[in-house]
Design a protein around this motif. Structure first.
Motif, PDB file in Angstrom:
ATOM      1  N   HIS A   1       0.674  -1.474  -0.097  1.00  0.00           N
ATOM      2  CA  HIS A   1       0.164   0.212   0.077  1.00  0.00           C
ATOM      3  C   HIS A   1       1.131   1.614   0.179  1.00  0.00           C
ATOM      4  O   HIS A   1       2.020   1.586   0.770  1.00  0.00           O
ATOM      5  CB  HIS A   1      -1.075   0.437   1.485  1.00  0.00           C
ATOM      6  N   PRO A   2       0.609   2.383  -1.515  1.00  0.00           N
ATOM      7  CA  PRO A   2      -0.712   2.503  -1.797  1.00  0.00           C
ATOM      8  C   PRO A   2      -0.045   0.855  -3.109  1.00  0.00           C
ATOM      9  O   PRO A   2       0.976   1.059  -2.883  1.00  0.00           O
ATOM     10  CB  PRO A   2      -0.397   3.916  -2.371  1.00  0.00           C
ATOM     11  N   HIS A   3      -1.279   0.411  -3.803  1.00  0.00           N
ATOM     12  CA  HIS A   3      -1.481  -0.242  -4.929  1.00  0.00           C
ATOM     13  C   HIS A   3      -0.612   1.107  -6.064  1.00  0.00           C
ATOM     14  O   HIS A   3      -1.108   2.007  -5.930  1.00  0.00           O
ATOM     15  CB  HIS A   3      -1.557  -1.432  -5.253  1.00  0.00           C
ATOM     16  N   GLN A   4      -0.375   0.151  -6.922  1.00  0.00           N
ATOM     17  CA  GLN A   4      -0.305   0.800  -8.413  1.00  0.00           C
ATOM     18  C   GLN A   4      -1.411   1.894  -9.217  1.00  0.00           C
ATOM     19  O   GLN A   4      -2.452   1.654  -8.836  1.00  0.00           O
ATOM     20  CB  GLN A   4       0.489  -0.383  -9.831  1.00  0.00           C
ATOM     21  N   ASN A   5      -0.847   2.978  -9.619  1.00  0.00           N
ATOM     22  CA  ASN A   5      -1.785   3.911 -10.237  1.00  0.00           C
ATOM     23  C   ASN A   5      -2.972   4.783  -9.156  1.00  0.00           C
ATOM     24  O   ASN A   5      -3.903   4.805  -9.541  1.00  0.00           O
ATOM     25  CB  ASN A   5      -2.616   3.399 -11.436  1.00  0.00           C
ATOM     26  N   GLN A   6      -2.442   4.285  -7.987  1.00  0.00           N
ATOM     27  CA  GLN A   6      -3.607   4.499  -7.392  1.00  0.00           C
ATOM     28  C   GLN A   6      -3.893   6.700  -6.972  1.00  0.00           C
ATOM     29  O   GLN A   6      -2.536   7.048  -6.893  1.00  0.00           O
ATOM     30  CB  GLN A   6      -3.585   3.820  -5.420  1.00  0.00           C
ATOM     31  N   VAL A   7      -5.094   6.576  -6.872  1.00  0.00           N
ATOM     32  CA  VAL A   7      -4.829   8.357  -6.382  1.00  0.00           C
ATOM     33  C   VAL A   7      -5.069   7.549  -4.275  1.00  0.00           C
ATOM     34  O   VAL A   7      -6.255   7.862  -4.264  1.00  0.00           O
ATOM     35  CB  VAL A   7      -5.874   9.048  -7.145  1.00  0.00           C
ATOM     36  N   LEU A   8      -4.204   8.712  -4.509  1.00  0.00           N
ATOM     37  CA  LEU A   8      -4.298   9.673  -2.466  1.00  0.00           C
ATOM     38  C   LEU A   8      -4.688  11.067  -2.752  1.00  0.00           C
ATOM     39  O   LEU A   8      -4.487  12.432  -3.277  1.00  0.00           O
ATOM     40  CB  LEU A   8      -2.676   9.304  -1.919  1.00  0.00           C
ATOM     41  N   ASN A   9      -4.685  11.577  -1.283  1.00  0.00           N
ATOM     42  CA  ASN A   9      -5.226  12.848  -1.174  1.00  0.00           C
ATOM     43  C   ASN A   9      -3.646  13.720  -0.312  1.00  0.00           C
ATOM     44  O   ASN A   9      -3.007  13.047  -0.112  1.00  0.00           O
ATOM     45  CB  ASN A   9      -6.052  12.897   0.249  1.00  0.00           C
TER      46      ASN A   9
END
Length: 335
Positions: free
Chosen positions: A239-247
């Motif tokens: 975590h985070p995973h590939q291509n994840q969008v975070l705040n």
């Protein structure tokens, strides 16, 4: 005829053809113990159909006395459980291509070393061969049995198991029922399934899976061959995973690290390896993978390339590229 012709009585038929199933990606590996139905499956020459009533494990070679065990005999021996990471070494035709096919399970069975010590290994012994009942054709090369070997010193270790359980349940046929070898810290290719013969000898096996496949080239010219035995240090960010969008807020990056030896440190990079920061690493339980965490607050919005790099207790460091244990990068976006 050879030492293993008597293994044929154990095998009624074999489903010929390589079987591969990788049900999980690295970002699915959230559980410390991987459920059995989420484990990868690799069978080089199909899955044999075994009659458990006729099946026997035969131990012979350079020992003072040979031994033959039924499944019931094994169930009545002293039972051991070990939690061990289990990793596929990848395609032997592409040994430097990372696969990151990894899991973490609890095996149950009996200590191979305890049995060998009772049989009294002869002084000239150097290796132990393990014969599986799967046979057929792999990459155009025929083999009656899947045979691997490990050094005698390793085989005598109390934690090398003859396993008949996984995560507290009997092995399924695809996992190696009725019996498989488990060599903690070694790549999965050495943990022979459908085990039938154990042979103590003074030389390495001439089989194709020790001579043709599963050897790494080492040295300046790469022509010296080294067996694919000990697992090199490796890590993955879960975590985070590939291509994840975070705040744009504080984040906890975490993942797993593992090797033949304990992982003593993991470094994390958020800028494609330009700079590295020390993560927190949990102590190893038996031979399990180790969780690492890193607290990170993204400085701005945008794309980031995250990496993790493990170091083991022998000082070996996970390479950036060019090896099966190369660093894995995760690209994420911060909004």
């Amino acid at each position: 005829m050879n030492e293993f012709d008597n293994s044929l009585e154990n095998k009624s038929m074999s489903y010929v053809g390589m079987i591969i199933n990788f049900p999980l990606g690295v970002h699915d590996l959230e559980s410390f113990i991987t459920p059995e139905n989420q484990l990868f499956v690799v069978s080089h020459m199909g899955i044999p159909n075994i009659d458990i009533e006729r099946w026997r494990l035969k131990i012979s070679g350079l020992v003072e006395q040979s031994l033959e065990l039924s499944y019931e005999n094994l169930l009545n021996m002293e039972y051991r459980e070990l939690t061990v990471f289990h990793q596929c070494s990848g395609n032997p035709l592409q040994p430097t291509l990372p696969t990151r096919t990894i899991s973490n399970v609890t095996w149950g069975g009996v200590s191979l070393g305890a049995i060998l010590n009772q049989l009294q290994v002869k002084p000239q012994a150097r290796y132990v061969w393990f014969v599986g009942l799967d046979g057929g054709v792999y990459e155009g090369v025929s083999s009656d049995f899947y045979i691997k070997d490990i050094p005698l010193e390793k085989a005598l270790h109390k934690d090398v198991l003859l396993a008949y359980k996984i995560n507290g349940k009997p092995l399924s046929l695809e996992r190696g029922f009725p019996l498989r070898l488990v060599v903690p810290g070694y790549y999965g290719t050495n943990s022979v399934k459908w085990l039938s013969n154990i042979y103590v000898t003074d030389k390495r096996s001439p089989g194709i899976f020790t001579t043709t496949f599963y050897n790494d080239g080492v040295g300046e010219d790469g022509t010296t061959l080294k067996p694919v035995w000990e697992v090199a240090p490796e890590s993955v960010i879960v975590h985070p995973h590939q291509n994840q969008v975070l705040n744009l807020q504080p984040q906890t990056l975490w993942g797993w690290a593992w090797a033949h030896s304990d992982i003593t440190s993991v470094d994390v990079s958020i800028d494609s390896g330009i700079t590295w920061h020390t993560a927190e690493v949990e102590a190893r339980l038996q031979y399990a993978w180790q969780r690492f965490t890193f607290q990170w607050t993204p400085p701005t919005r945008g794309k980031y390339n995250l990496m993790s790099r493990a170091t083991d207790s022998n000082g070996a460091i996970q390479p950036i590229e060019g090896q099966r244990n190369a660093v894995y990068a995760v690209t994420i976006t911060v909004n």
